[in-house]
Design a protein around this motif. Structure first.
Motif, PDB file in Angstrom:
ATOM      1  N   ARG A  79       2.677  -2.691  -7.145  1.00 22.08           N
ATOM      2  CA  ARG A  79       2.085  -3.242  -5.927  1.00 22.08           C
ATOM      3  C   ARG A  79       2.303  -4.765  -5.879  1.00 22.08           C
ATOM      4  N   ILE A  80       2.020  -5.426  -6.995  1.00 24.46           N
ATOM      5  CA  ILE A  80       2.152  -6.888  -7.027  1.00 24.46           C
ATOM      6  C   ILE A  80       3.624  -7.295  -7.016  1.00 24.46           C
ATOM      7  N   ARG A 109      11.259 -16.057   2.465  1.00 25.35           N
ATOM      8  CA  ARG A 109      11.798 -17.416   2.450  1.00 25.35           C
ATOM      9  C   ARG A 109      13.206 -17.466   3.023  1.00 25.35           C
ATOM     10  N   GLY A 165      14.559 -18.343 -12.328  1.00 26.87           N
ATOM     11  CA  GLY A 165      13.373 -18.920 -11.702  1.00 26.87           C
ATOM     12  C   GLY A 165      12.092 -18.175 -12.023  1.00 26.87           C
ATOM     13  N   LEU A 166      11.012 -18.756 -11.564  1.00 26.47           N
ATOM     14  CA  LEU A 166       9.700 -18.182 -11.836  1.00 26.47           C
ATOM     15  C   LEU A 166       9.534 -16.802 -11.202  1.00 26.47           C
ATOM     16  N   THR A 215       0.826  -1.205   0.000  1.00 23.45           N
ATOM     17  CA  THR A 215       0.000   0.000   0.000  1.00 23.45           C
ATOM     18  C   THR A 215       0.862   1.258   0.000  1.00 23.45           C
ATOM     19  N   GLY A 220       8.216  -9.388 -15.485  1.00 30.04           N
ATOM     20  CA  GLY A 220       6.974  -9.067 -16.171  1.00 30.04           C
ATOM     21  C   GLY A 220       6.288  -7.848 -15.579  1.00 30.04           C
ATOM     22  N   LEU A 221       6.483  -7.645 -14.288  1.00 25.13           N
ATOM     23  CA  LEU A 221       5.766  -6.573 -13.603  1.00 25.13           C
ATOM     24  C   LEU A 221       6.575  -5.291 -13.485  1.00 25.13           C
ATOM     25  N   ASP A 258       4.990  -7.214  -3.571  1.00 23.38           N
ATOM     26  CA  ASP A 258       4.498  -8.396  -2.865  1.00 23.38           C
ATOM     27  C   ASP A 258       5.332  -9.626  -3.218  1.00 23.38           C
ATOM     28  N   GLU A 259       5.580  -9.779  -4.506  1.00 26.64           N
ATOM     29  CA  GLU A 259       6.343 -10.932  -4.979  1.00 26.64           C
ATOM     30  C   GLU A 259       7.774 -10.899  -4.407  1.00 26.64           C
ATOM     31  N   GLU A 282      -0.286  -0.440 -10.120  1.00 30.38           N
ATOM     32  CA  GLU A 282      -0.840  -1.746  -9.748  1.00 30.38           C
ATOM     33  C   GLU A 282       0.185  -2.860  -9.971  1.00 30.38           C
ATOM     34  N   ASP A 283       0.948  -2.747 -11.050  1.00 31.72           N
ATOM     35  CA  ASP A 283       2.006  -3.735 -11.283  1.00 31.72           C
ATOM     36  C   ASP A 283       3.048  -3.682 -10.166  1.00 31.72           C
ATOM     37  N   GLN A 341      10.932 -14.256 -13.357  1.00 29.88           N
ATOM     38  CA  GLN A 341      10.083 -14.045 -14.526  1.00 29.88           C
ATOM     39  C   GLN A 341       8.874 -13.181 -14.192  1.00 29.88           C
ATOM     40  N   ILE A 342       8.291 -13.462 -13.051  1.00 31.95           N
ATOM     41  CA  ILE A 342       7.123 -12.674 -12.635  1.00 31.95           C
ATOM     42  C   ILE A 342       7.544 -11.230 -12.373  1.00 31.95           C
ATOM     43  N   ALA A 359       7.798 -11.618  -0.749  1.00 28.21           N
ATOM     44  CA  ALA A 359       7.497 -13.030  -0.487  1.00 28.21           C
ATOM     45  C   ALA A 359       8.754 -13.869  -0.686  1.00 28.21           C
TER      46      ALA A 359
END
Lengths: 244, 132
Positions: free
Chosen positions: B45-46, B57, B95-96, B25, B103-104, B49-50, B42-43, B99-100, B53
């Motif tokens: 923001r995600i 780990r 890794g994924l 936020t 993309g964002l 988060d990614e 918005e991208d 990639q994510i 996250a």
């Protein structure tokens, strides 16, 4: 009466009720700080602190009258429950339990309604300051309205969406980059298979077709906010599932 | 305290998933101030988060996000106070998550801060800068 512990003193005061006004007054004075403290905990929800304190004080008075000292419950416990209940009921009755002030809701509706035309004019997604300028609001207000729209949007995450014509063609650049991307996504193919088609479609459009969120929204006939939330939800779900 | 005012915003939250929304936020709010479009916001923001996250780990007790305006947009440095031997994790560049994030965000870098903390730096361009 000999000097005794506070709770015994209190029991003695309650024993003089209901007839003894002085005992009632004494109990009221003793527990007033509790009522005021609880009232302050409900501040900032659109109701003035004075009104909250009044509601809490009245609830305190009622709870003193209704307290049954023969039961094995301390008055502070009984009083807290009663006062908090009254404060909550008051806020709910006044419509402030939902914490989005009406003007903010209206502004959120206005912002959402001008987004399509503004995006079309600019040929891209607008900034907050552009939105603010268009509707004659401050940037702060627009930001808050967007947050409100996000928090209180009634779009269901599971609502069906419009038909989409997703082609399987590739629009990406370099071969290596594309291969790497495919490889990474292929590693979670089983998890992708289990996704609902709509979620898979959004992932595909965003990460392989490289469409913007608003383009995806338009294609699927849903709001951009909805796309954003679905995207966040599906990525979080995938992370959880594959432990990545 | 530094005498030079900076427009960097730093937020520290406990290293638990339920606190990441605070970072998302705040990042979105800072992004809006730096002329990112709603789509880009918005991208971002995600992406925040990614990235966070991924840092969760690594373990650790807190996640820090430092957001600041740069010439062409906004940069967010997400870091964890975890003490990890190998950062970034092996294969993370392919890794994924990468990639994510690619993309964002417009730029993505797995880093180690000067203090030795594992970190992920992401950049997102504002409206009007090259590449938008």
């Amino acid at each position: 009466m000999s000097k005794s512990s506070a709770s015994e003193e209190e029991s003695a005061l309650f024993a003089r009720l209901p007839g003894d006004a002085a005992a009632r007054e004494e109990l009221l004075v003793r527990h007033r700080p509790l009522a005021l403290h609880l009232a302050r905990r409900f501040a900032g929800r659109g109701e003035s602190i004075e009104d909250l304190e009044q509601v809490a004080s009245l609830a305190l008075l009622n709870s003193i009258d209704r307290f049954d000292p023969s039961r094995d419950v301390r008055f502070s416990t009984f009083g807290t429950v009663t006062i908090v209940g009254e404060l909550k009921r008051h806020l709910r009755d006044r419509g402030w339990a939902i914490r989005v002030p009406r003007s903010l809701q209206e502004l959120a509706v206005t912002v959402n309604s001008i987004l399509p035309e503004l995006s079309q004019e600019l040929a891209r997604s607008p900034t907050v300051s552009e939105i603010a300028e268009r509707i004659g609001a401050s940037e702060d207000d627009v930001l808050e309205a967007l947050d409100a729209a996000r928090a209180y949007s009634t779009d269901s995450l599971d609502a069906p969406i419009g038909k989409s014509e997703v082609m399987t063609g590739e629009t990406l650049g370099g071969h290596d980059e594309r291969f790497e991307r495919l490889e990474a996504w292929a590693s979670i193919a089983p998890a992708l298979d289990r996704l609902p088609e709509r979620e898979r479609t959004i992932l595909y459009l965003r990460f392989f077709e490289e469409r913007s969120q608003s383009q995806i929204a338009e294609e699927l006939g849903i709001s951009q906010m909805h796309v954003s939330r679905l995207l966040a939800k599906v990525l979080a779900g995938l992370r959880e599932e594959i432990g990545a | 305290m530094s005498a030079t005012p900076s427009d960097a915003v730093t937020v520290v939250v406990p290293a638990r998933a339920e606190h990441l929304h605070v970072l998302r936020t705040v990042a979105a709010s800072v992004a809006a101030r730096h002329r990112l479009s709603l789509d880009a916001t918005e991208d971002l923001r995600i992406a925040v988060d990614e990235a966070c996250a991924q840092l969760l780990r690594a373990g650790g007790t807190t996640i820090t996000a430092r957001m600041r305006g740069v010439a062409d947009g906004i940069e967010v440095l997400c870091s964890s106070d975890a003490r990890v031997g190998g950062w970034p994790p092996e294969g993370s560049d392919r890794g994924l998550a990468t990639q994510i994030l690619r993309g964002l965000a417009d730029t993505v870098a797995w880093e180690t801060t000067e203090g030795g903390d594992p970190a992920i730096r992401i950049g997102k361009r504002a409206v009007g800068s090259t590449g938008t």
